[in-house]
Scaffold this motif. Structure first.
Motif, PDB file in Angstrom:
ATOM      1  N   ILE A 150      68.151  41.261  70.860  1.00  0.00           N
ATOM      2  CA  ILE A 150      69.472  41.475  70.272  1.00  0.00           C
ATOM      3  C   ILE A 150      70.425  42.083  71.289  1.00  0.00           C
ATOM      4  CG2 ILE A 150      70.741  42.816  68.541  1.00  0.00           C
ATOM      5  CD1 ILE A 150      69.258  40.374  67.410  1.00  0.00           C
ATOM      6  N   ARG A 151      69.920  42.940  72.148  1.00  0.00           N
ATOM      7  CA  ARG A 151      70.764  43.561  73.172  1.00  0.00           C
ATOM      8  C   ARG A 151      71.440  42.511  74.052  1.00  0.00           C
ATOM      9  NH1 ARG A 151      70.855  48.531  76.418  1.00  0.00           N
ATOM     10  NH2 ARG A 151      71.679  47.995  78.473  1.00  0.00           N
ATOM     11  N   ASP A 152      70.800  41.367  74.267  1.00  0.00           N
ATOM     12  CA  ASP A 152      71.403  40.318  75.092  1.00  0.00           C
ATOM     13  C   ASP A 152      72.667  39.767  74.446  1.00  0.00           C
ATOM     14  OD1 ASP A 152      69.449  40.253  77.246  1.00  0.00           O
ATOM     15  OD2 ASP A 152      68.062  39.440  75.759  1.00  0.00           O
ATOM     16  N   ILE A 153      72.682  39.679  73.120  1.00  0.00           N
ATOM     17  CA  ILE A 153      73.900  39.279  72.414  1.00  0.00           C
ATOM     18  C   ILE A 153      74.984  40.331  72.620  1.00  0.00           C
ATOM     19  CG2 ILE A 153      74.918  38.817  70.154  1.00  0.00           C
ATOM     20  CD1 ILE A 153      72.170  37.820  69.229  1.00  0.00           C
ATOM     21  N   SER A 154      74.613  41.589  72.418  1.00  0.00           N
ATOM     22  CA  SER A 154      75.564  42.701  72.555  1.00  0.00           C
ATOM     23  C   SER A 154      76.178  42.729  73.948  1.00  0.00           C
ATOM     24  CB  SER A 154      74.854  44.025  72.277  1.00  0.00           C
ATOM     25  OG  SER A 154      74.172  44.007  71.046  1.00  0.00           O
ATOM     26  N   GLU A 155      75.327  42.582  74.942  1.00  0.00           N
ATOM     27  CA  GLU A 155      75.789  42.649  76.327  1.00  0.00           C
ATOM     28  C   GLU A 155      76.762  41.513  76.647  1.00  0.00           C
ATOM     29  OE1 GLU A 155      73.702  43.596  80.595  1.00  0.00           O
ATOM     30  OE2 GLU A 155      72.665  42.202  79.250  1.00  0.00           O
ATOM     31  N   ALA A 156      76.466  40.324  76.137  1.00  0.00           N
ATOM     32  CA  ALA A 156      77.330  39.167  76.404  1.00  0.00           C
ATOM     33  C   ALA A 156      78.710  39.358  75.787  1.00  0.00           C
ATOM     34  CB  ALA A 156      76.672  37.896  75.863  1.00  0.00           C
ATOM     35  N   ILE A 187      73.471  44.087  64.787  1.00  0.00           N
ATOM     36  CA  ILE A 187      73.831  43.433  66.054  1.00  0.00           C
ATOM     37  C   ILE A 187      75.102  44.096  66.596  1.00  0.00           C
ATOM     38  CG2 ILE A 187      74.274  41.238  67.216  1.00  0.00           C
ATOM     39  CD1 ILE A 187      73.139  39.845  64.693  1.00  0.00           C
ATOM     40  N   PRO A 188      74.955  45.164  67.374  1.00  0.00           N
ATOM     41  CA  PRO A 188      76.141  45.800  67.958  1.00  0.00           C
ATOM     42  C   PRO A 188      76.841  44.855  68.924  1.00  0.00           C
ATOM     43  CG  PRO A 188      74.197  47.219  68.140  1.00  0.00           C
ATOM     44  CD  PRO A 188      73.715  45.863  67.745  1.00  0.00           C
ATOM     45  N   ASN A 189      78.127  45.072  69.105  1.00  0.00           N
ATOM     46  CA  ASN A 189      78.904  44.299  70.083  1.00  0.00           C
ATOM     47  C   ASN A 189      79.067  45.055  71.393  1.00  0.00           C
ATOM     48  OD1 ASN A 189      79.518  41.957  68.377  1.00  0.00           O
ATOM     49  ND2 ASN A 189      80.626  43.444  67.131  1.00  0.00           N
ATOM     50  N   TYR A 190      78.213  46.047  71.585  1.00  0.00           N
ATOM     51  CA  TYR A 190      78.195  46.842  72.813  1.00  0.00           C
ATOM     52  C   TYR A 190      76.749  47.245  73.064  1.00  0.00           C
ATOM     53  CZ  TYR A 190      77.575  50.771  69.675  1.00  0.00           C
ATOM     54  OH  TYR A 190      77.074  51.614  68.715  1.00  0.00           O
ATOM     55  N   THR A 191      76.441  47.605  74.272  1.00  0.00           N
ATOM     56  CA  THR A 191      75.061  47.953  74.621  1.00  0.00           C
ATOM     57  C   THR A 191      74.842  49.457  74.544  1.00  0.00           C
ATOM     58  OG1 THR A 191      75.657  47.973  76.957  1.00  0.00           O
ATOM     59  CG2 THR A 191      74.705  45.956  76.094  1.00  0.00           C
ATOM     60  N   GLY A 192      73.704  49.822  74.001  1.00  0.00           N
ATOM     61  CA  GLY A 192      73.259  51.211  73.976  1.00  0.00           C
ATOM     62  C   GLY A 192      71.855  51.281  74.531  1.00  0.00           C
ATOM     63  N   ARG A 193      71.135  52.298  74.129  1.00  0.00           N
ATOM     64  CA  ARG A 193      69.774  52.456  74.647  1.00  0.00           C
ATOM     65  C   ARG A 193      68.780  51.517  73.968  1.00  0.00           C
ATOM     66  NH1 ARG A 193      68.993  58.885  74.347  1.00  0.00           N
ATOM     67  NH2 ARG A 193      70.181  58.517  72.423  1.00  0.00           N
ATOM     68  N   GLU A 194      69.112  51.096  72.738  1.00  0.00           N
ATOM     69  CA  GLU A 194      68.182  50.239  72.001  1.00  0.00           C
ATOM     70  C   GLU A 194      68.257  48.794  72.496  1.00  0.00           C
ATOM     71  OE1 GLU A 194      66.009  51.241  69.734  1.00  0.00           O
ATOM     72  OE2 GLU A 194      66.669  53.324  69.961  1.00  0.00           O
ATOM     73  N   ARG A 195      67.102  48.185  72.699  1.00  0.00           N
ATOM     74  CA  ARG A 195      67.062  46.778  73.098  1.00  0.00           C
ATOM     75  C   ARG A 195      67.120  45.855  71.886  1.00  0.00           C
ATOM     76  NH1 ARG A 195      61.902  45.897  76.616  1.00  0.00           N
ATOM     77  NH2 ARG A 195      62.940  43.909  77.084  1.00  0.00           N
ATOM     78  N   GLY A 196      66.715  46.387  70.734  1.00  0.00           N
ATOM     79  CA  GLY A 196      66.683  45.568  69.531  1.00  0.00           C
ATOM     80  C   GLY A 196      65.471  44.655  69.519  1.00  0.00           C
ATOM     81  N   PRO A 197      65.193  44.039  68.367  1.00  0.00           N
ATOM     82  CA  PRO A 197      64.036  43.157  68.273  1.00  0.00           C
ATOM     83  C   PRO A 197      64.208  41.891  69.109  1.00  0.00           C
ATOM     84  CG  PRO A 197      65.349  43.035  66.282  1.00  0.00           C
ATOM     85  CD  PRO A 197      65.926  44.139  67.088  1.00  0.00           C
TER      86      PRO A 197
END
Length: 256
Positions: A150-156, A187-197
């Motif tokens: 999920i973090r990959d979505i946020s980062e993009a 699904i955050p629209n920004y990156t944090g410490r969590e990578r997500g599932p």
């Protein structure tokens, strides 16, 4: 509630709900112009849903902040309103931008999508905001492939938004969707410490960047629903329900 991994048959059922949402947006796109009220748009959305035999997802949703249940079929958010604008007597004016969020239920499955519409001729800044918000959605969607997180979505999403000089709302996020309007994962629209599932085939995700011209901070108005930018500057919203497939992400809330 944990996200559901869906069969082909279940995805087809979700596509029916997505089709209704897309038809509502198509109808509202025809109507949005200076002079029309957000309540008139709300009634038009309800008519499309009734004709399709769909149930409005938003109508009667309990308020998370202790206010009244949501009274609209759509969320109609004008200019500095980020999300959850309540339809009413406001008549759209030349130069406004209007974010419309639509949710529909068909056979127990949800579809959810938002668009930001120009009202007549809008400023260059407003047009660019809408364009970047859409581009950030596309970037996030492209990251919704099996094996990513999920973090990959946020980062993009964040990369497109902040690279364009805008900011990402942080208090509200995208979500899983299926037999419930809001499912895990967030699904955050920004990156944090969590990578997500890890993203898996069969997941269905509501990816929805909310993008501001100024600060990312927001306030909730006294009606306990309407969320506005803290500095009064413009905000835009773009969302689709997306299915994760082996052949790539598939938008369920568009007309085919």
């Amino acid at each position: 509630r944990m996200i559901t991994i869906k069969s082909r048959r279940e995805l087809e059922s979700m596509k029916k709900a997505g089709d209704v949402v897309a038809r509502v947006h198509a109808r509202l796109g025809e109507l949005i112009a200076p002079g029309i009220t957000t309540e008139e748009l709300n009634r038009a959305a309800l008519e499309v849903m009734k004709q399709a035999g769909a149930i409005p997802s938003f109508l009667g949703v309990p308020c998370p902040y202790g206010g009244c249940d949501f009274p609209g079929v759509i969320c109609a958010s004008v200019n500095e309103v980020v999300i959850h604008g309540i339809p009413g007597a406001y008549a759209l004016q030349e130069g406004d931008i209007l974010s419309v969020d639509v949710g529909a239920i068909v056979d127990g499955w949800h579809g959810d999508a938002a668009r930001t519409y120009p009202v007549g001729r809008i400023s260059t800044e407003a047009a660019r905001l809408i364009q970047v918000t859409e581009e950030s959605f596309v970037a996030g969607m492209r990251a919704a492939v099996p094996g990513n997180r999920i973090r990959d979505i946020s980062e993009a999403v964040q990369k497109v938004v902040e690279g364009s000089g805008f900011t990402v709302v942080r208090e509200f996020v995208g979500h899983g969707i299926g037999t419930e309007m809001h499912e895990e994962p967030q699904i955050p629209n920004y990156t944090g410490r969590e990578r997500g599932p890890r993203i898996a085939e069969g997941m269905t995700l509501a990816i929805e960047p909310m993008v501001n011209v100024g600060t990312w901070r927001v306030n909730v108005l006294d009606d306990k629903w309407t969320v506005v930018t803290a500095d009064g500057k413009l905000s835009a919203h773009h969302e689709n329900t997306v299915a994760v497939t082996a052949d790539g992400p598939l938008i369920l809330t568009q007309l085919w």
